[in-house]
Design a protein around this motif. Structure first.
Motif, PDB file in Angstrom:
ATOM      1  N   ASN A   9       0.813  -1.213   0.000  1.00 10.26           N
ATOM      2  CA  ASN A   9       0.000   0.000   0.000  1.00 10.26           C
ATOM      3  C   ASN A   9       0.851   1.269   0.000  1.00 10.26           C
ATOM      4  O   ASN A   9       0.381   2.332  -0.371  1.00 10.26           O
ATOM      5  CB  ASN A   9      -0.934   0.012   1.219  1.00 10.26           C
ATOM      6  N   ASN A  10       2.093   1.153   0.432  1.00 11.64           N
ATOM      7  CA  ASN A  10       2.964   2.330   0.461  1.00 11.64           C
ATOM      8  C   ASN A  10       3.636   2.590  -0.877  1.00 11.64           C
ATOM      9  O   ASN A  10       4.358   3.557  -1.034  1.00 11.64           O
ATOM     10  CB  ASN A  10       4.057   2.145   1.535  1.00 11.64           C
ATOM     11  N   GLY A  11       3.446   1.715  -1.866  1.00 10.82           N
ATOM     12  CA  GLY A  11       4.071   1.910  -3.168  1.00 10.82           C
ATOM     13  C   GLY A  11       5.075   0.821  -3.463  1.00 10.82           C
ATOM     14  O   GLY A  11       5.316  -0.084  -2.668  1.00 10.82           O
ATOM     15  N   TYR A  12       5.704   0.880  -4.650  1.00  3.54           N
ATOM     16  CA  TYR A  12       6.648  -0.132  -5.081  1.00  3.54           C
ATOM     17  C   TYR A  12       8.054   0.230  -4.644  1.00  3.54           C
ATOM     18  O   TYR A  12       8.446   1.386  -4.672  1.00  3.54           O
ATOM     19  CB  TYR A  12       6.604  -0.266  -6.604  1.00  3.54           C
ATOM     20  N   GLY A  13       8.834  -0.782  -4.254  1.00  2.00           N
ATOM     21  CA  GLY A  13      10.206  -0.533  -3.861  1.00  2.00           C
ATOM     22  C   GLY A  13      11.063  -1.775  -3.993  1.00  2.00           C
ATOM     23  O   GLY A  13      10.558  -2.885  -4.189  1.00  2.00           O
ATOM     24  N   PHE A  14      12.380  -1.589  -3.906  1.00  2.00           N
ATOM     25  CA  PHE A  14      13.305  -2.721  -3.956  1.00  2.00           C
ATOM     26  C   PHE A  14      14.543  -2.356  -3.148  1.00  2.00           C
ATOM     27  O   PHE A  14      14.813  -1.184  -2.866  1.00  2.00           O
ATOM     28  CB  PHE A  14      13.691  -3.070  -5.398  1.00  2.00           C
ATOM     29  N   THR A  15      15.316  -3.383  -2.767  1.00  2.00           N
ATOM     30  CA  THR A  15      16.537  -3.181  -1.994  1.00  2.00           C
ATOM     31  C   THR A  15      17.606  -4.145  -2.486  1.00  2.00           C
ATOM     32  O   THR A  15      17.340  -5.329  -2.681  1.00  2.00           O
ATOM     33  CB  THR A  15      16.292  -3.419  -0.485  1.00  2.00           C
ATOM     34  N   PHE A  16      18.823  -3.646  -2.699  1.00  2.00           N
ATOM     35  CA  PHE A  16      19.984  -4.474  -3.039  1.00  2.00           C
ATOM     36  C   PHE A  16      20.927  -4.474  -1.844  1.00  2.00           C
ATOM     37  O   PHE A  16      21.463  -3.429  -1.473  1.00  2.00           O
ATOM     38  CB  PHE A  16      20.724  -3.916  -4.260  1.00  2.00           C
ATOM     39  N   ASN A  17      21.151  -5.626  -1.231  1.00  2.00           N
ATOM     40  CA  ASN A  17      22.103  -5.770  -0.132  1.00  2.00           C
ATOM     41  C   ASN A  17      23.355  -6.443  -0.674  1.00  2.00           C
ATOM     42  O   ASN A  17      23.560  -7.638  -0.553  1.00  2.00           O
ATOM     43  CB  ASN A  17      21.512  -6.597   1.014  1.00  2.00           C
ATOM     44  N   GLY A  18      24.185  -5.701  -1.302  1.00  2.00           N
ATOM     45  CA  GLY A  18      25.395  -6.224  -1.902  1.00  2.00           C
ATOM     46  C   GLY A  18      26.113  -5.093  -2.576  1.00  2.00           C
ATOM     47  O   GLY A  18      25.804  -3.929  -2.365  1.00  2.00           O
ATOM     48  N   ASN A  19      27.099  -5.393  -3.428  1.00  2.00           N
ATOM     49  CA  ASN A  19      27.766  -4.285  -4.115  1.00  2.00           C
ATOM     50  C   ASN A  19      28.008  -4.652  -5.572  1.00  2.00           C
ATOM     51  O   ASN A  19      28.108  -5.820  -5.944  1.00  2.00           O
ATOM     52  CB  ASN A  19      29.084  -3.918  -3.414  1.00  2.00           C
ATOM     53  N   PHE A  20      28.060  -3.619  -6.404  1.00  2.00           N
ATOM     54  CA  PHE A  20      28.425  -3.786  -7.807  1.00  2.00           C
ATOM     55  C   PHE A  20      29.290  -2.598  -8.215  1.00  2.00           C
ATOM     56  O   PHE A  20      29.199  -1.513  -7.658  1.00  2.00           O
ATOM     57  CB  PHE A  20      27.191  -3.891  -8.702  1.00  2.00           C
TER      58      PHE A  20
END
Length: 623
Positions: A9-20
């Motif tokens: 309900n708060n909207g779309y999101g994503f998280t990357f726990n790593g590095n590039f």
């Protein structure tokens, strides 16, 4: 690489726990959910819906990421900007035909600067952050190799884009590094890509979180970079858990608390010398002024000029609105006399004078505290580009009378005589009802007895308002104030400054042009064209002729301010031959004085508060 995505309900999101990695010439390791167009870019694989389908307005968004940039071996490579966070309609930025008008870029420059580039807005500021505890600004080195956390937040309701930086494991600053008022609804499309672009040799994104219509969160403890060595830290904790170690740590903590307390006290420390005790009633604490102006933040800035910056604020204890002028002053010469003048002038009370409430000085800076004027200065209305925002004639005529009333009080009605020394439209402030109030007493001088002039010989004021005898001898008097008032009258009536270098030949010097119009019997031709002849002809002619009379090169021909006030109120009539008082010999006198003014300034300036600012005034910086 650990990837988490959410759609709630708060909207779309994503998280990357790593590095590039992102870097010119680097071989990139790209996570499954990222798309690399080339080795300098990395975008999230899918476009995101940035607009509300029902309203077509842009949604709020929040992103935070941790990055590190290794220092370049070649210092000339620091011309490259480092890392940019991008919002773009395409994930093929390098070499693409994507128009810049539809790209939002937050740039982290390797030469320690942070910028925002959106359409016609290109704003930058030194890299750093404001501490939450005391608002103090701390610098950051972008290309240090150390991890730094960044936040980019857009509020669709307030239509404000904020950018913040901080060292790792430091909370997001309450005061953003950059804050821009902008509505991105016309910039973003329905579907936009988010990602990064780099032109440095070696850039790393250690973790990244993005959220639409919500707050992005990034758990630093889950990042690979910070997971290394946890087992070793546990062993160290066991080793130091002895009684003797606890005692040592306790002592260190006590010293640390004392050190932080002393450091905090030093932040707000002030200079208070013995001779200042008698002026204590006029002195403000730096801590109160710091709180009133929210740490002298950019959003509270009202204006800046040759004398420094002016900030608006509200005093914490009384809820009184004030204007605080911040002046850099490293020299101590004349400071005792200057503070004495502030204490004296702080006793002035008149409805057409802006009150000087007091002062504060700290670490080479001087702060002057004034009443707050909501409509700012008169010159902003006189010289505005829009005719609809200019003042009508009745408002201007009243303001001229207000200033004349205030000057009469200074020269003839108070217990001492005060010479203002800097009368001009930019120093006339307007209250909420557009009443004129003469302000800025930073150059004012007073003397105890009527009939005795001040002893100073420093030239002070602004070019075009300086009487010939002041340019020649450097001695201010009430007559030199009257001369400046005459220039002010012409400035208000004609809607232009006393010296206009871009004007037509014969009109560069305002008083020359008005006098020429008067001799031809066409004095009303000099009236401000923005008024479109909507003025009372008798009042306009009175002000123009009064301006000529007060601006006369010979001081003896100028009237006193009490007589000026009688002319304006209609109690007395101007002398019929006021125009003929100007002769060719007088013009030679005033022109000779103006030609020698620059040389005279150089030889007369001394190391005092007033003289420090005069040179800036004559370089047309204004206030």
């Amino acid at each position: 690489m650990r990837v988490a995505a959410s759609d709630n309900n708060n909207g779309y999101g994503f998280t990357f726990n790593g590095n590039f990695k992102l870097g010119v010439g680097e071989t990139d390791v790209t996570p499954d959910s990222l798309v690399n167009v080339c080795n300098t870019t990395a975008f999230y694989s899918s476009p995101l819906g940035f607009k509300n389908p029902s309203t077509g307005k842009a949604l709020s968004f929040s992103t935070t990421f941790v990055f590190s940039i290794l220092p370049e071996k070649n210092p000339y490579n620091y011309q490259s900007h480092g890392i940019s966070f991008l919002i773009a309609p395409s994930n093929n930025i390098p070499g693409s035909s994507t128009p810049p008008a539809h790209i939002i870029a937050v740039e982290l420059y390797m030469f320690n600067s942070v910028g925002v580039d959106v359409v016609n807005i290109n704003r930058s500021t030194p890299a750093g952050y404001f501490e939450n505890e005391n608002g103090e600004f701390k610098k950051l080195t972008i290309a240090s190799g150390e991890p730094i956390q960044a936040w980019v937040d857009y509020d669709s309701v307030r239509k404000k884009l904020n950018v913040s930086l901080a060292p790792i494991n430091t909370n997001q600053p309450n005061l953003p590094l950059l804050s821009i008022d902008i509505d991105i609804s016309s910039i973003v499309s329905d579907q936009m890509y988010v990602g990064f672009y780099s032109t440095s040799q070696s850039s790393n994104i250690l973790g990244w979180s993005f959220q639409l219509s919500g707050k992005a969160q990034l758990d630093l403890s889950n990042l690979d970079y910070f997971s290394k060595g946890k087992h070793t830290k546990k062993k160290k904790i066991i080793v130091i858990s002895t009684v003797s170690a606890v005692a040592v740590v306790s002592v260190l903590l006590i010293f640390l608390v004392i050190f932080l307390w002393v450091k905090r006290k030093a932040k707000f420390s002030e200079i208070l010398e013995d001779w200042e005790v008698q002026y204590r009633a006029h002195r403000f604490s730096y801590k109160d002024l710091f709180k009133a102006t929210k740490g002298f933040r950019e959003n509270e800035l009202l204006g800046r000029g040759g004398f420094g910056q002016v900030y608006g604020g509200v005093l914490p204890n009384s809820n009184t609105q004030v204007a605080v002028k911040r002046i850099s002053q490293k020299s101590k010469q004349g400071m005792r006399e200057f503070i004495a003048e502030i204490a004296t002038i702080g006793s002035l009370r008149h409805p057409n004078l802006v009150r000087l409430l007091g002062y504060c000085r700290r670490k080479g800076e001087l702060f002057l505290v004034y009443d707050f004027m909501p409509n700012a200065s008169l010159d902003k209305f006189l010289f505005c580009k829009s005719e609809k925002d200019t003042l009508n004639w009745s408002q201007r005529f009243k303001i001229i009378g207000d200033v004349a009333s205030g000057l009469t009080y200074l020269h003839e009605e108070w217990v001492a005589v005060v010479v203002h020394r800097d009368i001009k439209a930019s120093n006339v402030l307007l209250d909420g009802k557009l009443n004129g109030k003469l302000g800025d007493f930073g150059l004012a001088r007073c003397y105890k007895h009527h009939g005795n002039g001040p002893q100073t010989t420093n030239i002070a004021g602004t070019l075009g308002y300086i009487a010939p005898e002041l340019a020649r001898y450097g001695k201010p008097t009430t007559g030199t104030d009257v001369f400046a008032f005459g220039a002010f009258c012409l400035e208000v009536a004609c809607g232009r400054k006393p010296v206009e270098r871009r004007a037509e030949p014969g009109e560069v010097i305002l008083v020359d042009w008005v006098l020429e119009c008067s001799k031809k019997g066409e004095i009303l031709k000099a009236a401000d064209p923005k008024l479109k002849n909507k003025f009372e002809a008798g009042e306009m002619e009175l002000v123009l002729k009064l301006g000529l009379l007060c601006s006369h090169p010979v001081a003896e021909f100028r009237p006193k301010m009490s007589q000026v006030l009688k002319y304006l109120k209609g109690y007395d009539s101007l002398p019929e031959d006021s125009d003929t008082l100007w002769t060719q010999e007088h013009w030679v006198e005033i022109n000779d004085s103006n030609m020698s003014l620059s040389h005279h300034l150089t030889s007369q300036l001394q190391d005092s508060v007033a003289s420090l600012t005069i040179t800036e005034l004559f370089t047309s910086k204004g206030r």
